[in-house]
Design a protein around this motif. Structure first.
Motif, mmCIF file in Angstrom:
data_model
loop_
_atom_site.group_PDB
_atom_site.id
_atom_site.type_symbol
_atom_site.label_atom_id
_atom_site.label_comp_id
_atom_site.label_asym_id
_atom_site.label_seq_id
_atom_site.Cartn_x
_atom_site.Cartn_y
_atom_site.Cartn_z
ATOM 1 N N CYS A 139 0.842 -1.206 0.000
ATOM 2 C CA CYS A 139 0.000 0.000 0.000
ATOM 3 C C CYS A 139 0.875 1.253 0.000
ATOM 4 N N ASN A 140 1.670 1.392 -1.060
ATOM 5 C CA ASN A 140 2.587 2.522 -1.201
ATOM 6 C C ASN A 140 2.195 3.395 -2.386
ATOM 7 N N GLN A 141 2.649 4.623 -2.340
ATOM 8 C CA GLN A 141 2.480 5.553 -3.445
ATOM 9 C C GLN A 141 3.850 6.110 -3.834
ATOM 10 N N ASN A 142 3.883 6.783 -4.982
ATOM 11 C CA ASN A 142 5.134 7.351 -5.501
ATOM 12 C C ASN A 142 6.239 6.296 -5.579
ATOM 13 N N MET A 143 5.870 5.084 -5.927
ATOM 14 C CA MET A 143 6.842 3.987 -5.994
ATOM 15 C C MET A 143 7.452 3.919 -7.387
ATOM 16 N N GLN A 144 8.772 3.710 -7.414
ATOM 17 C CA GLN A 144 9.489 3.710 -8.684
ATOM 18 C C GLN A 144 10.868 3.086 -8.496
ATOM 19 N N ILE A 145 11.356 2.440 -9.544
ATOM 20 C CA ILE A 145 12.730 1.933 -9.582
ATOM 21 C C ILE A 145 13.529 2.799 -10.543
ATOM 22 N N THR A 146 14.744 3.155 -10.143
ATOM 23 C CA THR A 146 15.630 3.939 -11.003
ATOM 24 C C THR A 146 16.943 3.192 -11.186
ATOM 25 N N THR A 147 17.338 3.019 -12.443
ATOM 26 C CA THR A 147 18.623 2.394 -12.757
ATOM 27 C C THR A 147 19.016 2.756 -14.180
ATOM 28 N N ALA A 195 -7.100 5.762 6.702
ATOM 29 C CA ALA A 195 -6.356 6.676 7.568
ATOM 30 C C ALA A 195 -6.642 6.426 9.043
ATOM 31 N N THR A 196 -7.755 5.748 9.341
ATOM 32 C CA THR A 196 -8.153 5.592 10.742
ATOM 33 C C THR A 196 -8.183 4.154 11.236
ATOM 34 N N ARG A 197 -8.177 3.168 10.335
ATOM 35 C CA ARG A 197 -8.278 1.788 10.802
ATOM 36 C C ARG A 197 -7.700 0.815 9.784
ATOM 37 N N ARG A 198 -7.318 -0.354 10.294
ATOM 38 C CA ARG A 198 -6.938 -1.457 9.423
ATOM 39 C C ARG A 198 -8.195 -2.179 8.961
ATOM 40 N N LEU A 199 -8.124 -2.738 7.753
ATOM 41 C CA LEU A 199 -9.265 -3.453 7.206
ATOM 42 C C LEU A 199 -9.010 -4.951 7.290
ATOM 43 N N ASN A 200 -9.977 -5.669 7.825
ATOM 44 C CA ASN A 200 -9.842 -7.107 7.976
ATOM 45 C C ASN A 200 -10.148 -7.781 6.633
ATOM 46 N N PRO A 201 -9.180 -8.487 6.030
ATOM 47 C CA PRO A 201 -9.417 -9.081 4.701
ATOM 48 C C PRO A 201 -10.425 -10.218 4.758
ATOM 49 N N ALA A 247 -0.403 3.771 13.000
ATOM 50 C CA ALA A 247 -0.901 2.494 13.510
ATOM 51 C C ALA A 247 -1.648 1.681 12.462
ATOM 52 N N THR A 248 -2.193 2.328 11.442
ATOM 53 C CA THR A 248 -2.976 1.587 10.447
ATOM 54 C C THR A 248 -2.124 1.036 9.306
ATOM 55 N N ASP A 249 -0.835 1.342 9.291
ATOM 56 C CA ASP A 249 0.049 0.863 8.220
ATOM 57 C C ASP A 249 0.259 -0.640 8.376
ATOM 58 N N SER A 250 -0.387 -1.426 7.527
ATOM 59 C CA SER A 250 -0.358 -2.888 7.674
ATOM 60 C C SER A 250 0.936 -3.504 7.161
ATOM 61 N N TYR A 252 4.320 -1.761 7.337
ATOM 62 C CA TYR A 252 5.414 -1.434 8.253
ATOM 63 C C TYR A 252 5.163 -2.005 9.643
ATOM 64 N N LYS A 253 3.925 -1.920 10.110
ATOM 65 C CA LYS A 253 3.577 -2.476 11.417
ATOM 66 C C LYS A 253 2.932 -3.838 11.192
ATOM 67 N N VAL A 254 3.782 -4.863 11.135
ATOM 68 C CA VAL A 254 3.318 -6.207 10.803
ATOM 69 C C VAL A 254 2.313 -6.710 11.827
ATOM 70 N N ASP A 255 2.588 -6.476 13.107
ATOM 71 C CA ASP A 255 1.668 -6.905 14.158
ATOM 72 C C ASP A 255 1.744 -5.921 15.319
ATOM 73 N N THR A 256 0.996 -6.211 16.355
ATOM 74 C CA THR A 256 0.928 -5.297 17.499
ATOM 75 C C THR A 256 2.100 -5.452 18.455
ATOM 76 N N SER A 257 2.962 -6.433 18.211
ATOM 77 C CA SER A 257 4.099 -6.652 19.109
ATOM 78 C C SER A 257 5.351 -5.895 18.668
ATOM 79 N N GLY A 258 5.242 -5.096 17.614
ATOM 80 C CA GLY A 258 6.375 -4.296 17.172
ATOM 81 C C GLY A 258 7.208 -4.915 16.072
ATOM 82 N N LYS A 259 6.736 -5.992 15.475
ATOM 83 C CA LYS A 259 7.478 -6.641 14.397
ATOM 84 C C LYS A 259 7.510 -5.756 13.161
ATOM 85 N N ARG A 260 8.664 -5.696 12.488
ATOM 86 C CA ARG A 260 8.836 -4.897 11.286
ATOM 87 C C ARG A 260 9.161 -5.810 10.099
ATOM 88 N N PRO A 261 8.855 -5.366 8.885
ATOM 89 C CA PRO A 261 9.092 -6.231 7.717
ATOM 90 C C PRO A 261 10.569 -6.295 7.354
#
Length: 301
Positions: A139-147, A195-201, A247-250, A252-261
């Motif tokens: 769920c990113n924007q302005n994404m691009q590869i440069t080479t 912007a305010t909540r995570r969505l349950n798939p 907090a809603t970034d699904s 970067y914030k993998v889970d509620t225990s602080g795990k990062r990707p």
């Protein structure tokens, strides 16, 4: 009488990678609340790691699109090439891991790698370093590869908008003949948060992959116009920014225990060729260093 169900557990229909950690309901118990005899029904949940000790493949099926060649046609082709060399185009995929992970607000990382007849870049965004088949939309924007002084795609992309969806269908050769599966389309188009909540798939969203073409569609692989640095290292930079921070970034914030990707994964797709020749009893060479023009020249000269 039960007052409510446990609100700490959310059921999803997503796949969890074997070997990774998942939440398992290990028990149910009722907790009394008040003298009114209302009770809470509580789920006992423990993190578990699921692994396979042994398995047996009982059936393999596939759907293949063919050109309805008759036996007579196939025999003519077989006879024609029984005395002539021929080339079969193929592809080779190399996997690279970027050195740095996403931050709270963005992805910005680069890798120095050699590019040899590269036709496509593929990007995978894992939430666990052990994942091999389950990848989700960051769920990113302005994404691009440069080479090599070029941007892929030409304009930065938002991984949830219609333009990105069409870009991926085109890059994967999905048209009137080949159609994408529902799971693949859902993974490309379903938001994971607001912007305010995570969505349950409510469906599996772990089929996400970004494919970026480095050459044009029109040449049919007969003329290479992708990326080639003569096996010299060159910088490949990936940039992107989270659509929603906090907090809603699904991703970067993998889970509620602080795990990062872990860092994103880059796959480079290379043009390669199988060279078959009937001379001297027959030979087969797998060529990874030359373009089609360079391979076919000696055979037709």
């Amino acid at each position: 009488m039960f007052r409510n169900w446990s609100l700490t557990f959310q059921y999803t229909k997503q796949f969890t990678q074997l070997g990774c950690t998942a939440d398992l309901i290990t028990g149910l118990h009722a907790e009394p609340l008040t003298e009114s005899r209302l009770k809470n029904l509580v789920c006992d949940i423990k993190p578990v790691t699921i692994s396979i000790k042994n398995y047996v493949i009982t059936e393999v099926t596939t759907n293949m699109a063919g050109y309805k060649a008759t036996d007579a046609c196939l025999n003519r082709v077989r006879q024609f090439y029984s005395q002539r060399p021929f080339v079969v185009p193929a592809q080779r995929v190399e996997v690279w891991t970027f050195p740095t992970s996403a931050t709270l607000t963005e992805i910005r990382t680069s890798e120095n790698i050699p590019l040899c007849h590269v036709t496509d870049f593929c990007l995978l965004f894992s939430k666990d370093a052990r994942a091999t088949t389950c990848f989700e939309n960051p769920c990113n924007q302005n994404m691009q590869i440069t080479t090599c002084g070029r941007n892929f795609p030409d304009m930065p992309m938002n991984t949830l908008d219609q333009q990105f969806f069409q870009l991926q269908l085109n890059a994967s050769n999905f048209d009137l003949l080949f159609e994408a599966t529902d799971e693949y389309e859902d993974a490309l188009t379903t938001p994971r948060n607001t912007a305010t909540r995570r969505l349950n798939p409510h469906t599996d969203l772990t089929n996400f992959l970004i494919t970026l073409q480095c050459e044009r569609n029109s040449n049919g692989a007969l003329t290479f116009d992708g990326l080639d640095t003569q096996n010299q290292n060159t910088s490949v930079e990936l940039r992107g920014a989270s659509i929603y921070h906090g907090a809603t970034d699904s991703y970067y914030k993998v889970d509620t225990s602080g795990k990062r990707p872990p860092p994103p994964i880059l796959c480079t797709v290379h043009d390669t060729f199988w060279l078959f020749s009937p001379a001297a009893g027959g030979s087969c060479i797998y060529d990874t260093n030359h373009s089609f023009d360079e391979v076919i020249g000696p055979l037709t000269g």
